[in-house]
Design a protein around this motif. Structure first.
Motif, PDB file in Angstrom:
ATOM      1  N   ALA A 102      -0.579   0.327  -3.977  1.00  0.00           N
ATOM      2  CA  ALA A 102      -1.692  -0.595  -4.203  1.00  0.00           C
ATOM      3  C   ALA A 102      -1.242  -1.800  -5.024  1.00  0.00           C
ATOM      4  O   ALA A 102      -1.697  -2.923  -4.806  1.00  0.00           O
ATOM      5  CB  ALA A 102      -2.840   0.123  -4.896  1.00  0.00           C
ATOM      6  N   ALA A 109      -7.367   6.277  -5.641  1.00  0.00           N
ATOM      7  CA  ALA A 109      -6.975   5.064  -4.925  1.00  0.00           C
ATOM      8  C   ALA A 109      -5.877   4.316  -5.666  1.00  0.00           C
ATOM      9  O   ALA A 109      -5.523   3.201  -5.316  1.00  0.00           O
ATOM     10  CB  ALA A 109      -8.189   4.159  -4.744  1.00  0.00           C
ATOM     11  N   LYS A 117       0.603   6.099  -4.683  1.00  0.00           N
ATOM     12  CA  LYS A 117      -0.516   5.269  -4.213  1.00  0.00           C
ATOM     13  C   LYS A 117      -0.715   4.079  -5.143  1.00  0.00           C
ATOM     14  O   LYS A 117      -1.024   2.981  -4.704  1.00  0.00           O
ATOM     15  CB  LYS A 117      -1.809   6.091  -4.167  1.00  0.00           C
ATOM     16  N   GLN A 118      -0.538   4.342  -6.420  1.00  0.00           N
ATOM     17  CA  GLN A 118      -0.673   3.246  -7.372  1.00  0.00           C
ATOM     18  C   GLN A 118       0.382   2.179  -7.083  1.00  0.00           C
ATOM     19  O   GLN A 118       0.107   0.992  -7.071  1.00  0.00           O
ATOM     20  CB  GLN A 118      -0.514   3.754  -8.802  1.00  0.00           C
ATOM     21  N   ARG A 172      -5.594  -3.161  -2.265  1.00  0.00           N
ATOM     22  CA  ARG A 172      -6.429  -2.109  -1.687  1.00  0.00           C
ATOM     23  C   ARG A 172      -7.385  -2.724  -0.682  1.00  0.00           C
ATOM     24  O   ARG A 172      -7.792  -3.875  -0.839  1.00  0.00           O
ATOM     25  CB  ARG A 172      -7.231  -1.403  -2.789  1.00  0.00           C
ATOM     26  N   ASP A 173      -7.748  -1.941   0.336  1.00  0.00           N
ATOM     27  CA  ASP A 173      -8.666  -2.510   1.314  1.00  0.00           C
ATOM     28  C   ASP A 173     -10.088  -2.532   0.753  1.00  0.00           C
ATOM     29  O   ASP A 173     -10.393  -1.916  -0.267  1.00  0.00           O
ATOM     30  CB  ASP A 173      -8.578  -1.767   2.654  1.00  0.00           C
ATOM     31  N   ASN A 222      -5.940   3.118  -8.659  1.00  0.00           N
ATOM     32  CA  ASN A 222      -6.428   2.080  -9.578  1.00  0.00           C
ATOM     33  C   ASN A 222      -6.507   2.672 -10.990  1.00  0.00           C
ATOM     34  O   ASN A 222      -7.571   2.953 -11.511  1.00  0.00           O
ATOM     35  CB  ASN A 222      -7.798   1.587  -9.110  1.00  0.00           C
ATOM     36  N   THR A 274     -11.926   0.792   0.198  1.00  0.00           N
ATOM     37  CA  THR A 274     -11.504   1.524  -0.985  1.00  0.00           C
ATOM     38  C   THR A 274     -12.113   0.901  -2.235  1.00  0.00           C
ATOM     39  O   THR A 274     -12.641   1.595  -3.103  1.00  0.00           O
ATOM     40  CB  THR A 274      -9.965   1.521  -1.083  1.00  0.00           C
ATOM     41  N   GLU A 275     -12.055  -0.428  -2.302  1.00  0.00           N
ATOM     42  CA  GLU A 275     -12.611  -1.089  -3.479  1.00  0.00           C
ATOM     43  C   GLU A 275     -14.097  -0.790  -3.627  1.00  0.00           C
ATOM     44  O   GLU A 275     -14.575  -0.473  -4.709  1.00  0.00           O
ATOM     45  CB  GLU A 275     -12.391  -2.612  -3.387  1.00  0.00           C
ATOM     46  N   ASN A 277      -1.224   6.790   1.748  1.00  0.00           N
ATOM     47  CA  ASN A 277      -2.684   6.808   1.599  1.00  0.00           C
ATOM     48  C   ASN A 277      -3.351   7.841   2.496  1.00  0.00           C
ATOM     49  O   ASN A 277      -4.562   8.041   2.420  1.00  0.00           O
ATOM     50  CB  ASN A 277      -3.251   5.414   1.859  1.00  0.00           C
TER      51      ASN A 277
END
Ligand SMILES: Cc1cc2nc3c(=O)[nH]c(=O)nc-3n(C[C@H](O)[C@H](O)[C@H](O)COP(=O)(O)OP(=O)(O)OC[C@H]3O[C@@H](n4cnc5c(N)ncnc54)[C@H](O)[C@@H]3O)c2cc1C
Ligand code: SF4
Ligand code: SF4
Lengths: 405, 512
Positions: free
Chosen positions: A93, A216, A89-90, A98-99, A218, A102-103, A63
């Motif tokens: 996550a 991120a 990263k996916q 995710r923190d 997502n 980030t969300e 990240n």
């Protein structure tokens, strides 16, 4: 960089061409700044070779990749390094979640309409020290990081009532959420310049391009948004739009590149028509069709080329056009990445690193002391204002102001 | 150091296994290996810890041996084995009767097997040929032959054995007909060592050596070639559901996959050449098992010889028995003091070693039973091996500049840990065999000079020629790259050539 491949790709097939030359490492702003990130070669193709199905993720360092794409642009072997990192990263996550920061930040497009509706409250709130302190403690949004202001009227509202005169050329405009909620003046400037250049502008219904979500890891949510975007813009092409003009380089990269290469959405017709504003103007100019009249505009400007503009691969055409305006002096900063990289510079975890990365840009701006820093990317503009106190604008705004009406 | 109870010639898996077995029984052993451990067939094998399924139809005894040894090796050497499991897949065109014979054979040999639907098999292994018609899951595993040999040697050392690499036996010491010792040569010159029993475990090199003792050992040398791919196509061993033939096995090995083998009779175990037609077969058959093979990057190719024991006449390589034979040359040829161990497989090395050690102990007049089947190679100590995931996890804690081999993620400390095993002889290939340095995509391009610098910093180059050390390693690496010099690996090698030949001038003999 290879472009416009509409098939979804699997990360385990992407690292083969790497010849280990290490050029990417010297291009990576994060690796050049901190030893906590193994660098694009080790984090990208090397690590991917060792990632196994069903095995645990290797650690949160992935990240730290800001997603700037500088490595990928530099790679002589066409290794899609930044994309390998996105897949990683996916994967991270999916296992670790995710923190909050980030969300929150990747769903800014959800909050924007509210912030914008209550702009009289939201904008001052985001400037209050205690609120920022609280946001850092609660959500991990760095209290010193630059945050945007909310506009009185969204660009979307303007677009809804705006009727672009019929003209020889017709383009569909993707304005992106920042322009919509935080900087509608940029959108209005883009439209004004295009119309002055003899281009009709249409505004297909659109959602966030998902760049931040993709960054991120997502992918699912981004896929939903972009499937709708691509369908809408495909329709615009059917209706005679010759290009999809995008004001923000990161949105352009998401639409033209990541939707296909990372999300695996197959709309190749759209990908190949996505273009940033200045490349579009440049093409008109090359065809001898750009006849704009300028008034004298005394301005000492520094131009910052956003990493994602470089990654698009069309070149940075704003400085040359700006220089045609009598009185405008433009110097290209050429001082590397500003560090913001979407949500990277906003999250408390990486904000300090982002500021260190941007130190080179900040230093040069401080040396030159321009009236304004120009950049197509809103992230760069926020970060540079934050780091230097010098105002930053989209270059279209300068063009629009300098037009003889 | 010149008197021992037994001398073992050959540091392949067999020799290392024999040394450990004897050492565990309290026999004082000297093992002599001409190059590094696993230099021969062992280091060039496929790395399959056979479940026995491959022999279940044609050779039931071998199948039984395999499954029973497979279980033992998993137990005693868990750190050398990756428990991948295996699949046998049937493709259109394969004889459907074989599948049923195979299941029957497995039942008879006691090999667990479970039928999987093609969809389930593809779910487990998405890179397999989607046209596969049937699949069986079997207890195959992937074994690291270098590590297994080293770990046997280390265990032997802990029990008092002396292991000497880069020490080539050049002749026997005789007392009348009897063999009473050997003469061997290393970097420093020639030496002698004596023992009442000498074990010849020199694999494909055994024939000429045996001849020096006046003994004829009939071996047929069958070359097998393999290709290492840059990616791991499958997480399980993939067997083709047909009678064993060329290129019908893909084995995951760390981050790579290995496809093999061919089978061609050759005259000598040295100077093996991989022929273009072998490569064509390997890649085409690999693509039949996993279509991605056709376009993926090949890292290198290598070949080894199977020394197959053959007492009479000529036969084709795959027809001859892969069983093993312990030859007591006193009774067989009237040459006391010499025992040969021939044939066999990596998978059954422990059993071979046990039978050989039984014979040696009988000759020495010692009544001690072997206990290798229930003694782990690491008795309590932590295992040195780290799985590919652990290598990846190290990225986070390895400081920049500490990663000597980036491709295989070998940090400086991992190399420091094995330096004492180099016995003062600076050899990057020896480092490679113990750490995987230079075994990744760049094939030594970036890690060779870093490794060289490390050897220098540790004082191991004193008096030697750094250029000679690095050239030897690069040449050895290039030997395996040359057969697959196309596509990505060609570009890689062009870069390596630019570094070493053009920039560092090594091509012109940097030494001079
Ligand atoms: C291509 C191929 C694939 C194979 N795949 C598998 C597999 O997947 N699974 C499996 O179970 N088996 C496999 N085998 C079989 C297995 O590799 C061998 O049975 C096993 O490695 C033999 O070990 P060894 O110690 O007897 O011989 P080697 O490994 O050949 O060892 C002999 C050693 O003696 C040394 N030596 C020779 N002369 C001298 C001398 N004068 N002085 C000192 N030292 C000397 C050599 O340097 C060598 O290190 C394969 C074999 C081949 C060729
Ligand atoms: S620049 Fe490209 S080829 Fe070179 S090391 Fe980085 S990923 Fe590999
Ligand atoms: S995308 Fe940017 S931050 Fe990430 S590895 Fe590449 S160069 Fe470094």
């Amino acid at each position: 960089m290879k472009r416009f491949i509409p098939e979804p790709r699997r990360p385990e097939t992407l690292f083969d061409p790497c010849i280990k030359c290490t050029i990417c490492v010297s291009a990576c702003p994060v690796a050049q700044t901190t030893a906590t990130f193994p660098g694009p070669k080790q984090a990208g193709p090397d690590a991917q070779r060792f990632r196994g199905r069903g095995e645990p993720v290797e650690g949160p360092w992935i990240n730290l990749c800001s997603g700037c794409y500088r490595c990928q642009v530099a790679c002589p072997a066409d290794v899609p390094i930044a994309e390998i990192n996105l897949f990683a990263k996916q994967r991270y996550a999916a296992e670790k979640g995710r923190d909050v920061a980030t969300e929150l930040l990747t769903h800014a497009h959800w909050f924007n309409p509210w912030g914008q509706r209550f702009h009289w409250f939201a904008t001052p709130l985001l400037r209050m020290k205690w609120a920022r302190w609280l946001a850092e403690k609660l959500f991990g949004v760095d209290r010193r990081a630059p945050l945007p202001t909310f506009a009185r009227e969204s660009f979307r509202t303007f677009a809804r009532r705006h009727e672009s005169p019929r003209a020889k050329h017709k383009v569909a405009y993707f304005y992106g959420c920042f322009t919509d909620s935080n900087a509608p003046e940029v959108g209005r400037a883009v439209v004004k310049v295009l119309e002055a250049a003899g281009v009709e502008v249409i505004f297909p219904v659109q959602q966030c391009c998902g760049a931040a979500l993709i960054g991120a890891g997502n992918f699912d949510r981004a896929r939903r948004q972009d499937a709708a975007n691509l369908a809408a813009f495909e329709q615009a092409l059917d209706q005679g739009a010759e290009a999809i003009v995008v004001g923000s380089p990161s949105c352009a990269l998401a639409l033209s590149h990541e939707t296909g290469e990372v999300l695996g959405l197959g709309h190749s017709a759209v990908y190949s028509r996505v273009v940033d504003l200045f490349t579009y103007l440049h093409r008109l100019d090359e065809a001898g069709e750009l006849n704009l009249k300028w008034k004298e505009t005394p301005l000492h400007a520094a131009y910052h080329e956003a990493c994602h503009l470089t990654a698009l691969g069309f070149g940075a055409h704003a400085p040359a056009l700006l220089r045609r305006i009598p009185g405008v002096q433009v110097r290209v900063l050429d001082a590397g990445c500003c560090g913001l990289a979407g949500t990277y510079g906003l999250k408390h975890k990486t904000a300090d690193l982002a500021r260190q990365i941007g130190a080179g840009v900040a230093r040069r701006v401080a040396e030159w002391r321009p009236d304004v820093v120009l950049s197509e990317c809103e992230g760069c503009r926020m970060q540079i204002e934050h780091l230097t106190g010098v105002p930053a604008k989209h270059p279209a705004e300068v063009l629009a102001d300098a037009l003889v009406e | 150091m010149d008197r021992f109870d037994a001398i073992v010639i050959g540091g392949g898996i067999t020799g290392c296994g024999v040394a450990r077995d004897l050492a565990l029984r309290g026999v004082g052993v000297l093992l002599l290996e001409q190059h590094d451990l696993a230099h021969g067939a062992t280091g060039r094998c496929h790395g399959l810890l056979h479940s026995g399924v491959r022999y279940a139809v044609k050779d039931p005894i071998a199948a039984q041996e395999c499954i029973s040894e497979n279980r033992i090796v998993r137990r005693i050497a868990p750190h050398c084995v990756e428990l991948t499991g295996g699949l046998v897949i049937e493709l259109p065109g394969d004889d459907p009767a074989y599948y049923h014979q195979l299941r029957r054979g497995c039942d008879e040999a006691g090999i667990e097997h479970r039928a999987l639907s093609p969809a389930d098999a593809l779910e487990l292994e998405p890179n397999l040929n989607p046209r596969l018609t049937r699949a069986l899951s079997v207890p195959d595993a992937s074994v690291d032959p270098f590590l297994l040999s080293q770990e046997n040697a280390r265990a032997a050392e802990r029990h008092g054995a002396i292991i000497r690499t880069h020490s080539a036996v050049i002749d026997f010491i005789r007392d009348g007909a009897a063999v009473t010792g050997v003469r061997f040569a290393d970097d420093e010159g020639e030496h002698e060592a004596r023992a009442p029993v000498t074990v010849l475990a020199a694999g494909g090199w055994g024939m000429p050596l045996a001849a020096k003792a006046g003994v004829r050992v009939g071996l047929s040398l069958s070359k097998g070639s393999l290709v290492i791919m840059n990616r791991r196509f499958c997480d399980r061993v993939i067997n083709r559901c047909r009678l064993p033939a060329d290129a019908d096995l893909v084995i995951p090995n760390g981050p790579t996959s290995i496809i093999g083998t061919t089978s061609i009779t050759v005259a000598s175990p040295d100077g093996l050449v991989i022929e273009p037609r072998e490569l064509a077969v390997l890649l085409a058959e690999g693509a039949a098992l996993a279509p991605g093979f056709a376009t993926a990057r090949a890292l290198r190719s290598y070949a080894g010889v199977r020394p197959l024991f053959q007492e009479s006449g000529d036969a084709d390589g795959r027809g001859i028995t892969r069983g093993f034979f312990v030859l007591n040359h006193a009774t067989r040829d009237g040459v006391p003091g010499l025992v040969s161990i021939v044939g066999g497989k990596l998978t059954t090395y422990r059993l071979m070693a046990e039978k050989t050690a039984d014979q040696v102990c009988e000759l020495l007049g010692r009544r001690v039973a072997g206990r290798t089947s229930d003694t782990p190679l690491r008795e309590g100590e932590p295992a040195p091996f780290y799985h590919r995931y652990e290598r990846l996890a190290r990225l986070a804690t390895t400081k920049p500049g500490e990663m000597v081999c980036e491709c295989e993620m070998v940090p400086r400390e991992a190399i420091r840990a094995i330096l004492s095993e180099l016995h003062g002889r600076p050899d990057l290939a020896d480092v490679q065999h113990r750490t995987r340095l230079g075994m990744g995509p760049c094939q030594g391009g970036l890690c060779s000079y870093r490794g060289l610098a490390l050897l220098h910093d540790e004082g191991l180059l004193a008096g030697g020629s750094p250029a000679a050390v690095i050239t030897r390693f690069l040449d050895q690496r290039f030997g395996g790259i040359a057969p697959v010099l196309w596509g990505d690996q060609l570009r890689e090698e062009a870069l390596n050539y630019a570094f070493y030949a053009t920039l560092f001038g090594l091509d012109r003999g940097g030494d001079a």
